[in-house]
Design an enzyme around this catalytic site. Structure first.
Site, PDB file in Angstrom:
ATOM      1  N   ASP A  86      28.938 -42.269 -63.336  1.00  0.00           N
ATOM      2  CA  ASP A  86      29.729 -41.042 -63.265  1.00  0.00           C
ATOM      3  C   ASP A  86      29.913 -40.572 -61.822  1.00  0.00           C
ATOM      4  O   ASP A  86      28.994 -40.686 -61.011  1.00  0.00           O
ATOM      5  CB  ASP A  86      28.994 -39.961 -64.088  1.00  0.00           C
ATOM      6  CG  ASP A  86      29.908 -38.809 -64.424  1.00  0.00           C
ATOM      7  OD1 ASP A  86      31.141 -38.973 -64.345  1.00  0.00           O
ATOM      8  OD2 ASP A  86      29.375 -37.747 -64.759  1.00  0.00           O
TER       9      ASP A  86
ATOM     10  N   GLY B  53      35.729 -39.886 -59.925  1.00  0.00           N
ATOM     11  CA  GLY B  53      36.845 -38.953 -59.728  1.00  0.00           C
ATOM     12  C   GLY B  53      36.532 -37.971 -58.612  1.00  0.00           C
ATOM     13  O   GLY B  53      37.360 -37.722 -57.729  1.00  0.00           O
TER      14      GLY B  53
ATOM     15  N   HIS C  41      37.755 -44.928 -58.867  1.00  0.00           N
ATOM     16  CA  HIS C  41      37.352 -45.967 -59.820  1.00  0.00           C
ATOM     17  C   HIS C  41      37.289 -47.327 -59.121  1.00  0.00           C
ATOM     18  O   HIS C  41      36.400 -48.136 -59.395  1.00  0.00           O
ATOM     19  CB  HIS C  41      38.316 -46.008 -61.014  1.00  0.00           C
ATOM     20  CG  HIS C  41      38.300 -44.751 -61.829  1.00  0.00           C
ATOM     21  ND1 HIS C  41      37.132 -44.147 -62.236  1.00  0.00           N
ATOM     22  CD2 HIS C  41      39.308 -43.974 -62.305  1.00  0.00           C
ATOM     23  CE1 HIS C  41      37.422 -43.052 -62.932  1.00  0.00           C
ATOM     24  NE2 HIS C  41      38.730 -42.931 -62.979  1.00  0.00           N
TER      25      HIS C  41
ATOM     26  N   GLU D  94      35.747 -41.634 -75.710  1.00  0.00           N
ATOM     27  CA  GLU D  94      36.382 -40.340 -75.431  1.00  0.00           C
ATOM     28  C   GLU D  94      37.270 -40.372 -74.193  1.00  0.00           C
ATOM     29  O   GLU D  94      38.060 -39.454 -73.961  1.00  0.00           O
ATOM     30  CB  GLU D  94      35.305 -39.255 -75.252  1.00  0.00           C
ATOM     31  CG  GLU D  94      34.535 -38.908 -76.518  1.00  0.00           C
ATOM     32  CD  GLU D  94      33.480 -39.945 -76.934  1.00  0.00           C
ATOM     33  OE1 GLU D  94      32.929 -40.634 -76.051  1.00  0.00           O
ATOM     34  OE2 GLU D  94      33.234 -40.090 -78.153  1.00  0.00           O
TER      35      GLU D  94
ATOM     36  N   LEU E  91      20.644 -62.699 -65.168  1.00  0.00           N
ATOM     37  CA  LEU E  91      20.807 -61.282 -65.530  1.00  0.00           C
ATOM     38  C   LEU E  91      21.847 -61.167 -66.640  1.00  0.00           C
ATOM     39  O   LEU E  91      22.922 -61.767 -66.553  1.00  0.00           O
ATOM     40  CB  LEU E  91      21.291 -60.482 -64.309  1.00  0.00           C
ATOM     41  CG  LEU E  91      21.728 -59.032 -64.556  1.00  0.00           C
ATOM     42  CD1 LEU E  91      20.526 -58.109 -64.726  1.00  0.00           C
ATOM     43  CD2 LEU E  91      22.585 -58.501 -63.425  1.00  0.00           C
TER      44      LEU E  91
ATOM     45  N   ARG F 129      21.618 -41.830 -64.960  1.00  0.00           N
ATOM     46  CA  ARG F 129      22.922 -41.167 -64.949  1.00  0.00           C
ATOM     47  C   ARG F 129      23.185 -40.642 -63.544  1.00  0.00           C
ATOM     48  O   ARG F 129      22.373 -39.919 -62.976  1.00  0.00           O
ATOM     49  CB  ARG F 129      22.961 -40.012 -65.943  1.00  0.00           C
ATOM     50  CG  ARG F 129      24.278 -39.235 -65.789  1.00  0.00           C
ATOM     51  CD  ARG F 129      24.897 -38.818 -67.047  1.00  0.00           C
ATOM     52  NE  ARG F 129      26.258 -38.375 -66.799  1.00  0.00           N
ATOM     53  CZ  ARG F 129      27.075 -37.979 -67.749  1.00  0.00           C
ATOM     54  NH1 ARG F 129      26.673 -37.980 -68.988  1.00  0.00           N
ATOM     55  NH2 ARG F 129      28.303 -37.596 -67.473  1.00  0.00           N
TER      56      ARG F 129
HETATM   57  C1  IPE Z   1      33.625 -42.611 -63.804  1.00  0.00           C
HETATM   58  O1  IPE Z   1      33.517 -41.360 -63.266  1.00  0.00           O
HETATM   59  C2  IPE Z   1      33.592 -42.700 -65.303  1.00  0.00           C
HETATM   60  C3  IPE Z   1      34.726 -43.466 -65.888  1.00  0.00           C
HETATM   61  C4  IPE Z   1      35.351 -43.036 -66.974  1.00  0.00           C
HETATM   62  C5  IPE Z   1      35.175 -44.722 -65.302  1.00  0.00           C
HETATM   63  P1  IPE Z   1      34.420 -40.107 -63.628  1.00  0.00           P
HETATM   64  O2  IPE Z   1      35.849 -40.518 -63.722  1.00  0.00           O
HETATM   65  O3  IPE Z   1      33.863 -39.424 -64.809  1.00  0.00           O
HETATM   66  O4  IPE Z   1      34.240 -39.198 -62.346  1.00  0.00           O
HETATM   67  P2  IPE Z   1      34.136 -37.604 -62.250  1.00  0.00           P
HETATM   68  O5  IPE Z   1      33.053 -37.171 -63.201  1.00  0.00           O
HETATM   69  O6  IPE Z   1      35.465 -37.037 -62.605  1.00  0.00           O
HETATM   70  O7  IPE Z   1      33.757 -37.367 -60.822  1.00  0.00           O
HETATM   71 MG    MG Z   2      32.670 -37.820 -65.129  1.00  0.00          MG
END
Ligand code: IPE
Ligand code: MG
Length: 230
Positions: free
Chosen positions: A2, A5, A19, A49, A113, A163
């Site tokens: 996470d 974005g 990404h 989701e 792995l 996380r």
């Molecule tokens: C990556 O992070 C998760 C994916 C769906 C690829 P986010 O896209 O949730 O990033 P933030 O939380 O908006 O910063």
């Molecule tokens: Mg996110």
């Protein structure tokens, strides 16, 4: 994984740039896991989701996934990584599904792995599809039969769940499998999650006492009995 974005927004870049950087972070993380002798790494790349995100971001993620597959698989193969894609393939494009099957086949003899990439995955989806499978077979539902019908039945339950991105929730990841996992929350945004950050998570894990419902005294007793029979 996470925080992609936010990583991009902080730099006034489109989210998909975050990404892309996230794929680079994953490549480094996989190599670091190989170097440290980690046997299984399971990553959450796209959730059930995530379809609710803006169309542009969803299509950007799909294209990036296809590109990453073609670019990264040769490197993964060379490192002894065996790929598995976990999730519902029903709503994915034929080219993505074909890419998944091809990469799984190309890496199926690797043993260093196991890399499980959860894509169009949700912990609830996995529990439901496992239960439906058992019902269709007329098999009774037990913890054992359900576990073996799950999409991640080829690996053990995770010891450590990390996380990133500062959130402290599970967001439908490994709901069944993380019953006794240790959790580690990092404020680092995924693209910034480097080897040092991984080592901090591992060090934190090593300091935990995993009792699996038992008491500390019982665990100490187990160690003693092991020592006396060694
Ligand atoms: C990556 O992070 C998760 C994916 C769906 C690829 P986010 O896209 O949730 O990033 P933030 O939380 O908006 O910063
Ligand atoms: Mg996110």
């Amino acid at each position: 994984m996470d925080g992609n974005g936010r990583w991009a927004s902080k730099r006034f870049l489109p989210r998909v740039a975050g990404h892309k950087q996230g794929v680079d972070a994953l490549r480094l993380c996989v190599s670091a896991c190989v170097q440290r002798g980690v046997k299984v790494l399971t990553v959450f790349a796209f959730s059930s989701e995530n379809w609710n995100r803006p169309t542009e971001e969803v299509s950007g993620l799909m294209s990036l996934f296809a590109l990453a597959l073609s670019r990264e698989v040769p490197k993964l193969k060379a490192q002894g990584v065996r790929l598995h894609f976990i999730g519902d393939r029903a709503n994915l494009s034929q080219s993505v599904v074909d890419g998944m099957s091809k990469s799984e086949l190309e890496t199926c003899t690797n043993e260093t792995l196991v890399l499980n990439v959860c894509f169009n995955y949700g912990g609830r989806w996995d529990i439901v599809q496992a239960a439906a499978k058992l019902m269709a077979q007329g098999t009774s539902v037990t913890e054992q039969s359900l576990s073996s019908a799950m999409a991640l039945s080829h690996v053990g339950d995770p010891d450590l769940v990390i996380r990133t991105g500062g959130e402290q929730r599970i967001s439908n990841f490994l709901l069944w499998q993380s019953a006794y996992s240790e959790f580690y929350f990092s404020d680092k945004l995924w693209p910034d999650f480097d080897e040092a950050a991984l080592d901090l998570a591992i060090v934190s894990y090593l300091q935990r006492e995993r009792r699996f419902g038992k008491t500390t005294a019982q665990l100490a007793g187990q160690h003693d009995s092991k020592a006396s029979t060694a």
